[in-house]
Write a protein that holds these residues in place. Structure first.
Motif, PDB file in Angstrom:
ATOM      1  N   ILE A  91       0.850  -1.188   0.000  1.00 18.62           N
ATOM      2  CA  ILE A  91       0.000   0.000   0.000  1.00 18.62           C
ATOM      3  C   ILE A  91       0.886   1.237   0.000  1.00 18.62           C
ATOM      4  CG2 ILE A  91      -1.738   1.328   1.278  1.00 18.62           C
ATOM      5  CD1 ILE A  91      -2.753  -1.314   2.429  1.00 18.62           C
ATOM      6  N   LEU A  92       0.589   2.142  -0.914  1.00 21.98           N
ATOM      7  CA  LEU A  92       1.264   3.435  -0.967  1.00 21.98           C
ATOM      8  C   LEU A  92       0.340   4.504  -0.395  1.00 21.98           C
ATOM      9  CD1 LEU A  92       2.819   3.448  -4.558  1.00 21.98           C
ATOM     10  CD2 LEU A  92       4.076   3.326  -2.400  1.00 21.98           C
ATOM     11  N   LEU A  93       0.892   5.386   0.412  1.00 22.25           N
ATOM     12  CA  LEU A  93       0.164   6.550   0.915  1.00 22.25           C
ATOM     13  C   LEU A  93       0.802   7.804   0.332  1.00 22.25           C
ATOM     14  CD1 LEU A  93      -0.354   5.749   4.716  1.00 22.25           C
ATOM     15  CD2 LEU A  93      -1.989   5.480   2.848  1.00 22.25           C
ATOM     16  N   SER A  94      -0.042   8.688  -0.191  1.00 23.25           N
ATOM     17  CA  SER A  94       0.448   9.922  -0.801  1.00 23.25           C
ATOM     18  C   SER A  94      -0.111  11.138  -0.087  1.00 23.25           C
ATOM     19  CB  SER A  94       0.048   9.987  -2.278  1.00 23.25           C
ATOM     20  OG  SER A  94       0.673   8.965  -3.012  1.00 23.25           O
ATOM     21  N   SER A  95       0.669  12.204  -0.040  1.00 19.58           N
ATOM     22  CA  SER A  95       0.216  13.461   0.538  1.00 19.58           C
ATOM     23  C   SER A  95      -0.897  14.048  -0.327  1.00 19.58           C
ATOM     24  CB  SER A  95       1.381  14.448   0.617  1.00 19.58           C
ATOM     25  OG  SER A  95       0.917  15.759   0.868  1.00 19.58           O
TER      26      SER A  95
END
Length: 335
Positions: A91-95
């Motif tokens: 899982i990638l989290l982006s601003s």
């Protein structure tokens, strides 16, 4: 960027089932409020291979701490026969301020636990006001990781739960599941059913978590008043779906990808067989009172908003505890 390994994710989530259920419930309500963006997931399949797939689920969840994420999850059922877990994920989290990637998390634990928590939250809502015996026992169809996690969350969320019946097409796998469950939750009585019919008739709470690609049961063995958690989405025949009260997470998402509900829509010609979406139920906008005569089915497609909310919770807790590996120059231009 922060990288969180499986051990880091487990360090945050183990023993935190009530908080995970609250996060899942809140994400469903945000979705019902229109405070999410959940594009349709993308299925990557391979030529001449109908079993294996990789799915991409992008999502945005608003609220006090908005988050954007992408889950990349592979499902390879043959892994089970090789002694490996069926699913693997990241899982990638982006601003949401500048779009930069902030964290990469091992995602299979998050994915499994958000799925299980959604089942427990739905079970609690759909059995509210039911006789005590309805939540005293559960039949688990499929003895894999997802039903292990479902049992973890049902045990935490349904205080009356005492008896578990498990069925799997592989009797040895079901026996190992029962041994593990008994060792983990000694107060539960766990038995292995000889047939799926036996399991379906055993309790008025049933959970399907299988790798079925096509419908295989009409749920005729279920007792009146049974609540079915239809997590694998392709177990029930179209007539079974059309004869039930149906609660889903999102009608547009769940009526696609050859699910039982898409087949039911094809037969019926419309979606009027869907009684409610779970976010509206949890927000109190609709009521689906327990019915002792009906079959009630919860079919969640699995919204990326749940992954986003839970991954952000894990990221925040990991930062507070100093967990994970930081890569400060991940996106640096060193030319």
């Amino acid at each position: 960027m922060l990288i969180l390994r499986r051990a880091d994710v487990l360090a945050v989530l183990d023993g935190d089932e009530p908080a995970v259920c609250r996060l899942v419930r809140d994400a469903y309500v945000h979705h019902a409020d229109g405070a999410t963006a959940v594009p349709h997931s993308v299925f990557l399949r391979f030529p001449d291979d109908e079993r294996n797939r990789v799915i991409a689920l992008p999502a945005y969840v608003g609220g006090a701490r908005p988050v954007a994420s992408l889950k990349w999850i592979a499902s390879f059922p043959g892994n089970v026969d090789r002694g490996r877990e069926r699913a693997s994920a990241a899982i990638l989290l982006s601003s949401v301020a500048d779009g930069r990637t902030e964290a990469l998390l091992e995602g299979s634990v998050i994915s499994a636990r958000r799925t299980a928590a959604s089942a427990a939250v739905a079970a609690g809502a759909l059995t509210a006001g039911a006789p005590a015996d309805v939540t005293a026992g559960v039949a688990l169809i499929g003895a894999g990781l997802i039903n292990v996690e479902v049992l973890r969350f049902l045990h935490a969320h349904l205080p009356r739960l005492r008896v578990v019946t498990v069925f799997d097409l592989d009797p040895g796998r079901a026996a190992r599941f029962a041994e593990r469950a008994t060792a983990t939750w000694p107060r539960l009585a766990v038995r292995v059913a000889e047939s799926m019919t036996d399991a379906l008739a055993a309790h008025r709470l049933v959970c399907f978590a299988t790798t079925a690609a096509r419908p295989h049961t009409d749920a005729g063995a279920c007792r009146p008043g049974t609540v079915v958690l239809h997590l694998s989405l392709r177990d029930l025949t179209a007539p079974a779906v059309l004869g039930a009260r149906n609660v889903v997470d999102d009608a547009d998402h769940v009526c696609r990808a050859a699910t039982s509900l898409e087949l039911a829509e094809t037969v019926a010609g419309d979606r009027r067989f869907i009684t409610a979406e779970v976010g509206d139920l949890l927000a109190g906008r609709v009521r689906v009172p327990y019915d002792e005569t009906a079959l009630t089915v919860f079919s969640p497609f699995g919204l990326g908003a749940l992954d986003a909310a839970l991954a952000a919770h894990v990221r925040d807790a990991a930062v507070d505890r100093g967990l994970g590996v930081r890569v400060p120059d991940f996106a640096a231009d060193n030319r």
